[in-house]
Design an enzyme around this catalytic site. Structure first.
Site, PDB file in Angstrom:
ATOM      1  N   SER A 147      29.653  38.695  43.271  1.00 29.08           N
ATOM      2  CA  SER A 147      29.822  38.107  44.604  1.00 29.08           C
ATOM      3  C   SER A 147      30.110  39.193  45.631  1.00 29.08           C
ATOM      4  CB  SER A 147      30.986  37.113  44.583  1.00 29.08           C
ATOM      5  OG  SER A 147      31.363  36.748  45.892  1.00 29.08           O
ATOM      6  N   TYR A 160      39.309  34.919  42.040  1.00 30.08           N
ATOM      7  CA  TYR A 160      37.848  34.959  41.908  1.00 30.08           C
ATOM      8  C   TYR A 160      37.286  36.327  42.272  1.00 30.08           C
ATOM      9  CZ  TYR A 160      32.955  33.944  43.101  1.00 30.08           C
ATOM     10  OH  TYR A 160      31.585  33.962  43.204  1.00 30.08           O
ATOM     11  N   LYS A 164      35.401  39.148  39.932  1.00 27.37           N
ATOM     12  CA  LYS A 164      34.050  39.627  40.226  1.00 27.37           C
ATOM     13  C   LYS A 164      34.030  41.148  40.420  1.00 27.37           C
ATOM     14  CE  LYS A 164      31.644  35.797  40.103  1.00 27.37           C
ATOM     15  NZ  LYS A 164      30.640  35.575  39.042  1.00 27.37           N
TER      16      LYS A 164
END
Length: 250
Positions: A147, A160, A164
Site C-alpha cells: 500500500s 495496517y 505493509k
C-alpha cells in the site's frame, strides 16, 4: 490448437481472490490462460468466483477456503495443493485488512496481532512454503500487494501501514533468498474503488485525490497490467522491485 495466451499452462494462486483487487487480478490472469486458485476465508464464495472464471475464460479454476491469518491453516492450504499435485507458478499475496480504531491508545493487542497476521505473517509463510517449492520446480514468481500508506502513512491505520512497510522489506528478503530461480516483487497500490472504499470518509477521499497527480482514485482493473507484468517473463530481470500503482500520489 495450442493456447498461446501468456499464462497458458501456469497456475496462479491469489489470496483474497474472491473480491476487490484480488478478483480483478484473478480475471486478468484467467483471461491470459492461467489456471487460477482463488483463496479467501469463505470457500463458497471462492468456488463461485472459480466457476465464474472457468465459464468466462475457459480455464480451470479452483476455490479454496482458508483463514490465512492462521499459521497452521496456511500449512494446510499448501498440503491441499500438494495432494492435488498443483505446483504454483505465481503467488499473489493480495489478502489484507485495515481495521479502523478510535485513537492510537485504543488499538488493542488483538487488533494489532490480527492485522499483522493477515498483512505480513501470511505473505511470509506462504512465500516461504511455496517459494521453496518453486525453487525445487525450477522457477516461479511472487507478487506482493502493498500500500502507498507504507510510505505515505496516515494516523488512522497504524497497524495496517506498519505491516505493509514490513511487506516491502520482505519483498527484498525473499528476492535475495529465492533468487536466482524465483523473482519476488511488490505492487504498492494507491486508493482503488473497491467494496472497501464504500466506507471511506468522503473528506479523506477528497484529500487523497487532491494529493494525486491523476486527481482521482483507481478502478480495480487498473492494477491488472502491473500484476501481469511483474509475474511474467517480460519482467525477467525484475526482482526485489516495488512498483507504485497509485496515480502519482505525492
Amino acid at each position: 490448437m495450442a493456447d498461446e495466451r501468456q499464462y497458458a499452462g501456469k497456475t496462479v494462486l491469489i489470496t483474497g481472490g474472491s473480491r476487490g483487487l484480488g478478483k480483478e487480478m484473478a480475471h486478468g490472469f484467467a483471461a491470459q490462460g492461467a489456471r487460477v486458485v482463488v483463496v479467501s476465508r469463505n470457500e463458497d464464495v471462492c468456488v463461485e468466483v472459480a466457476n465464474e472464471l472457468s465459464d468466462r475464460h475457459g480455464v480451470e479454476a479452483l476455490g479454496i477456503g482458508c483463514h490465512i491469518g492462521r499459521w497452521d491453516a496456511l500449512d494446510g492450504l499448501v498440503d491441499q495443493l500438494d495432494a492435488r499435485s498443483l505446483g504454483v507458478d505465481v503467488l499473489i499475496n493480495n489478502a489484507g485488512m485495515s481495521p479502523l480504531y478510535d485513537g492510537l491508545a485504543n488499538v488493542s493487542e488483538a487488533l494489532w496481532d490480527k492485522t499483522f497476521a493477515v498483512n505480513l505473517r501470511a505473505p511470509f509463510r506462504l512465500s516461504a512454503l511455496l517459494g521453496e517449492r518453486m525453487v525445487t520446480r525450477g522457477g516461479g514468481s511472487i507478487v506482493n500487494i502493498s500500500s502507498i500508506g507504507s510510505i505515505r502513512p496516515g494516523p488512522e491505520m497504524a497497524p495496517y501501514v506498519a505491516a505493509k512497510a514490513g511487506l516491502n522489506v520482505l519483498t527484498e528478503v525473499f528476492a535475495q533468498s529465492l533468487g536466482p530461480t524465483v523473482r519476488v516483487n511488490t505492487i504498492m497500490a494507491g486508493a482503488f474503488r473497491t467494496d472497501v472504499s464504500a466506507h471511506w470518509d468522503p473528506a479523506e477521499v477528497d484529500r487523497v485525490t487532491a494529493q494525486t497527480a491523476l486527481q482521482r482514485t483507481g478502478a480495480p482493473s487498473e492494477i491488472v497490467g502491473a500484476a501481469l507484468f511483474l509475474a511474467g517473463e517480460t519482467a525477467s530481470f525484475t526482482s526485489g522491485a516495488i512498483l507504485r500503482v497509485d496515480g502519482g500520489r505525492a
